[in-house]
Design an enzyme around this catalytic site. Structure first.
Site, PDB file in Angstrom:
ATOM      1  N   ARG A  40      -0.240 -14.261  10.063  1.00 40.19           N
ATOM      2  CA  ARG A  40       0.951 -13.537  10.501  1.00 40.19           C
ATOM      3  C   ARG A  40       0.841 -13.103  11.957  1.00 40.19           C
ATOM      4  O   ARG A  40       1.336 -12.051  12.344  1.00 40.19           O
ATOM      5  CB  ARG A  40       1.238 -12.339   9.593  1.00 40.19           C
ATOM      6  CG  ARG A  40       1.269 -12.664   8.104  1.00 40.19           C
ATOM      7  CD  ARG A  40       2.137 -13.856   7.770  1.00 40.19           C
ATOM      8  NE  ARG A  40       2.101 -14.197   6.352  1.00 40.19           N
ATOM      9  CZ  ARG A  40       2.602 -15.330   5.839  1.00 40.19           C
ATOM     10  NH1 ARG A  40       3.135 -16.234   6.637  1.00 40.19           N
ATOM     11  NH2 ARG A  40       2.558 -15.562   4.547  1.00 40.19           N
ATOM     12  N   ASP A  81       7.070  -5.717   0.388  1.00 41.43           N
ATOM     13  CA  ASP A  81       6.139  -6.308   1.359  1.00 41.43           C
ATOM     14  C   ASP A  81       6.726  -6.320   2.766  1.00 41.43           C
ATOM     15  O   ASP A  81       7.161  -7.364   3.250  1.00 41.43           O
ATOM     16  CB  ASP A  81       5.787  -7.745   0.936  1.00 41.43           C
ATOM     17  CG  ASP A  81       4.690  -8.364   1.799  1.00 41.43           C
ATOM     18  OD1 ASP A  81       4.053  -7.623   2.563  1.00 41.43           O
ATOM     19  OD2 ASP A  81       4.475  -9.581   1.695  1.00 41.43           O
ATOM     20  N   GLU A 101       6.298 -10.193  10.889  1.00 41.02           N
ATOM     21  CA  GLU A 101       6.296 -11.274   9.901  1.00 41.02           C
ATOM     22  C   GLU A 101       7.677 -11.529   9.316  1.00 41.02           C
ATOM     23  O   GLU A 101       8.115 -12.673   9.211  1.00 41.02           O
ATOM     24  CB  GLU A 101       5.306 -10.933   8.781  1.00 41.02           C
ATOM     25  CG  GLU A 101       5.264 -11.955   7.665  1.00 41.02           C
ATOM     26  CD  GLU A 101       4.302 -11.560   6.557  1.00 41.02           C
ATOM     27  OE1 GLU A 101       4.216 -12.316   5.571  1.00 41.02           O
ATOM     28  OE2 GLU A 101       3.637 -10.502   6.670  1.00 41.02           O
ATOM     29  N   GLU A 151      -2.977 -11.310  -4.841  1.00 38.35           N
ATOM     30  CA  GLU A 151      -2.741 -12.625  -4.253  1.00 38.35           C
ATOM     31  C   GLU A 151      -3.985 -13.521  -4.311  1.00 38.35           C
ATOM     32  O   GLU A 151      -4.314 -14.232  -3.374  1.00 38.35           O
ATOM     33  CB  GLU A 151      -2.238 -12.484  -2.813  1.00 38.35           C
ATOM     34  CG  GLU A 151      -0.924 -11.737  -2.710  1.00 38.35           C
ATOM     35  CD  GLU A 151      -0.375 -11.672  -1.309  1.00 38.35           C
ATOM     36  OE1 GLU A 151       0.844 -11.802  -1.137  1.00 38.35           O
ATOM     37  OE2 GLU A 151      -1.177 -11.465  -0.368  1.00 38.35           O
TER      38      GLU A 151
END
Length: 712
Positions: free
Chosen positions: A183, A380, A408, A306
């Protein structure tokens, strides 16, 4: 013929004089533009008396000499005794002149990092004084005084006492050991691991100086998706070199810890946090790190999120994992920052609810040297989302705010989006317990001594550090708000513009208004009315509301907007996922009723019929069209605004911003057309007459691919 080379040289010099590449950030120290004020400053600052010989005080001395020489356009002599106009900088410990004065009383409120700046009589001589209890406090005060001069403030009768509201003010670098940046949109990592530890790039010093100028006192060097190699001897030596370079600027180094490191680099067969051999391995590793870096801050950990390893792999809790690491660093006064960003594809519940469900039962079970680092919102880093419900639900656990400075989901490095309004929107949100999110994280509600804000860094090796010239303002805003979250978005923008560009009032007023509106503009042409997570998958660049083929359901945009023939939006009320139940009653009251929910969060909490009548009088579908088209039009207006400011800006940066604003406008039209064309396929409603109809098909937008988009 002889004159031609001279004319060419003069032309080249003129071009260079009118260009800036942005490397100096907000620390340009150009000559004060107001001639009257310049004369006043020169009369008030006639010399320097700086005590102390520590590396930090050497930096204070150099910064004041460099800064005042540039701002006042002449050298400032060093004095050995106070004279009229002497600037005295030091602590009562290293400067006897600062003892037994009223300053000592003020220093009681300054703490270890704060400072006092006063105009006082010393030996009957009017002097300007920068004092603090520590050398680093003097350095922070030095940058503050220089900021006053850069922004052309009066320094005639100073009486400033300033102390940070938060103990930890950090940047989180998502930098990898191969120099890619997850990112990251400003080039490769500034850490050249290959040449460390022996080669200390001057950029490392400039990085530390820039952070110190805004009060940032911690840096996490490596990606939260951690690599265990960072904890091996060769890389600890590299981290030590950076820590040594940063220490005089008051910056402590932190590292990300991969939970499975005992297996990957330690030869163990398990990473179970309750296994005695695992505990011993981490204790030895912590001892080793502190031998390299005596003031090592501690570990930042992403676990069981994740795909990252964590304690749940062994049927242990997040508290079990965090406490095991906390015990390892506790003898050295280190801390563990445990990220609360967790969600699982095996959990069928709303992703909004998962972190709350996992962590609230653990409130009060973490060691005293553990902090939970919570993202500002429950999904997020979306362009706009409600504050995270954990901020009102864990009174017995220190919570640290995690903002994303890198853009991002906010246009990456091609869009001008000033993030202080986003930061402030979250910090000023009322949790429903009669206190704000800011009061939760600064310890006001719990008397926590561990307090902090972290920002995911937007820094790379681009010459201007951040890719977009205006993206520097978000780094600046993070530091200023971490020091004092009561500062306003407008005030921070005003400072940054004056220090980074010019003090011309017309320029500042115009550019400030553009900055303050920019985040709202971005939301309007991408995620209006509470839409979220409808960006391209993987790279997160551009719109892709149609995606429904990701192997994890919560990675698909359709999971979030749930558009169908009836309407659009995620029902998080009692008839849906009931995520609203995680908020305190006073907080959720503002969102739970469809008729009273603010438009900004309407589709975040409700699935709304296409023909629902909005406050504007338009139907939901027509309102959605209005928002997308208005947002795109506002990006064109930003271009026009910037073009009018050309006389006040150096040519290089003017053209950089102009080109990027052109890209931003094109991207706004892309977002507008792609989203509305897709939503038409389920709403079966026309884009109202009067709007420019998309000239490109939905299939064209679906076909776009970006295999080399930055930041992946």
């Amino acid at each position: 013929m002889k004159r031609f080379p001279l004319l060419l040289l003069l032309l080249l010099q003129a071009l260079l004089a009118s260009s800036e590449n942005g490397y100096e950030l907000w620390l340009r120290y150009n000559k004060v533009e107001d001639k009257t004020l310049l004369q006043v400053y020169r009369q008030q600052l006639t010399g320097l008396l700086i005590s102390g010989n520590s590396p930090t005080m050497d930096i204070v001395r150099k910064e004041l000499q460099t800064g005042l020489h540039g701002l006042l356009d002449h050298s400032i002599p060093l004095h050995t005794s106070p004279q009229a106009g002497t600037l005295i900088a030091g602590t009562p410990q290293n400067e006897p002149l600062l003892r037994n004065t009223a300053i000592n009383e003020q220093l009681k409120n300054a703490g270890n990092e704060g400072f006092v700046i006063t105009t006082s009589l010393i030996n009957n001589k009017p002097c300007t004084i920068i004092s603090a209890n520590t050398d680093i406090g003097v350095l922070y005060g030095t940058f503050h005084l220089l900021r006053l001069l850069q922004t052309q403030q009066s320094i005639t009768k100073l009486n400033i006492v300033s102390a940070p509201r938060l103990r930890l003010r950090m940047l989180n670098h998502w930098d990898n050991l191969n120099r890619t940046v997850e990112r990251g949109y400003a080039g490769f990592s500034i850490w050249n691991w290959h040449t460390l530890p022996d080669y200390i790039d001057p950029r490392y010093i400039d990085y530390a100086r820039a952070n110190a100028s805004i009060g940032i006192n911690g840096t996490v060097l490596t990606n939260v998706n951690a690599n265990a190699t960072m904890l091996t001897k060769p890389y600890l030596e590299k981290a030590k070199a950076l820590a040594n370079a940063f220490r005089p600027y008051g910056i402590r180094v932190f590292l990300t810890a991969r939970f499975s490191a005992p297996m990957e680099i330690g030869g163990l067969k398990t990473a179970d946090p309750l296994d005695p051999a695992v505990k011993q391995w981490w204790q030895q590793k912590a001892k080793e790190i502190y031998q390299y870096i005596p003031d090592f801050g501690g570990f930042l950990v992403k676990a069981n999120s994740e795909g990252q390893p964590g304690p749940q792999d062994y049927h242990r809790t997040h508290a079990d994992g965090a406490n095991m690491l906390a015990d390892a660093v506790a003898p050295f006064k280190g801390i563990v920052i445990w990220r609360a960003f967790v969600y699982s594809h095996t959990n069928p519940l709303d992703r909004h609810t998962q972190a709350f469900d996992e962590f609230t039962p653990l409130d009060g079970q973490f060691r005293k040297n553990v902090m939970l680092q919570v993202k500002n919102g429950p999904i997020d880093f979306m362009p706009r989302e409600p504050f995270h419900p954990l901020f009102g639900a864990m009174p017995n656990t220190p919570l640290m705010m995690e903002f994303q400075v890198t853009q991002e989901y906010l246009g990456q490095a091609t869009n001008l989006v000033y993030l202080a309004p986003l930061f402030k929107e979250v910090l000023e949100s009322n949790t429903g317990n009669d206190y704000t999110v800011a009061q939760v994280i600064d310890g006001s509600t719990s008397k926590d001594t561990l307090t902090g804000i972290a920002g995911v860094a937007n820094i790379g090796n681009d010459i201007n550090w951040c890719g977009h010239p205006f993206a520097q303002a978000n780094w600046y805003a993070l530091g200023r708000l971490a020091w004092d979250h009561s500062l306003s978005s407008a005030g921070i923008a005003n400072e940054w513009l004056r220090m980074t560009f010019t003090n011309n009032q017309h320029f500042v007023d115009t550019a400030q208004a553009m900055m303050l509106a920019s985040r709202d503009v971005y939301v309007q042409f991408t995620n209006p009315l509470g839409l979220h997570h409808i960006m391209g998958t993987g790279h997160h660049y551009g719109p892709a509301p149609w995606v429904n083929d990701q192997h994890r359901p919560e990675w698909n945009p359709v999971y979030y907007h749930k558009a169908d023939s009836i309407g659009i939006g995620f029902n998080r009320t009692t008839t849906g996922s009931n995520a609203l139940a995680q908020y305190q009653p006073k907080a959720r009251q503002q969102w739970e009723n469809l008729s009273t929910c603010p438009d900004a969060y309407l589709l975040w909490f409700h699935h709304v019929p296409w023909d629902y009548k909005m406050r504007s009088g338009r139907s939901l579908w027509n309102e959605l069209c209005y928002q997308y088209y208005t947002g795109a039009a506002r990006t064109a207006a930003m271009q026009q605004t910037w073009n009018k400011l050309q006389p006040y800006v150096d040519q290089q940066r003017f053209h950089e911003v102009a080109m990027l604003l052109n890209i931003q406008h094109k991207e706004s039209v892309w977002w507008r057309n792609a989203c509305l064309l897709y939503f038409q396929t389920v709403s079966h409603l026309p884009i109202p007459a009067g709007y420019e109809q998309p000239s490109t098909s939905l299939e064209y937008y679906k076909s776009l691919r970006f295999p080399y988009a930055p930041g992946i």
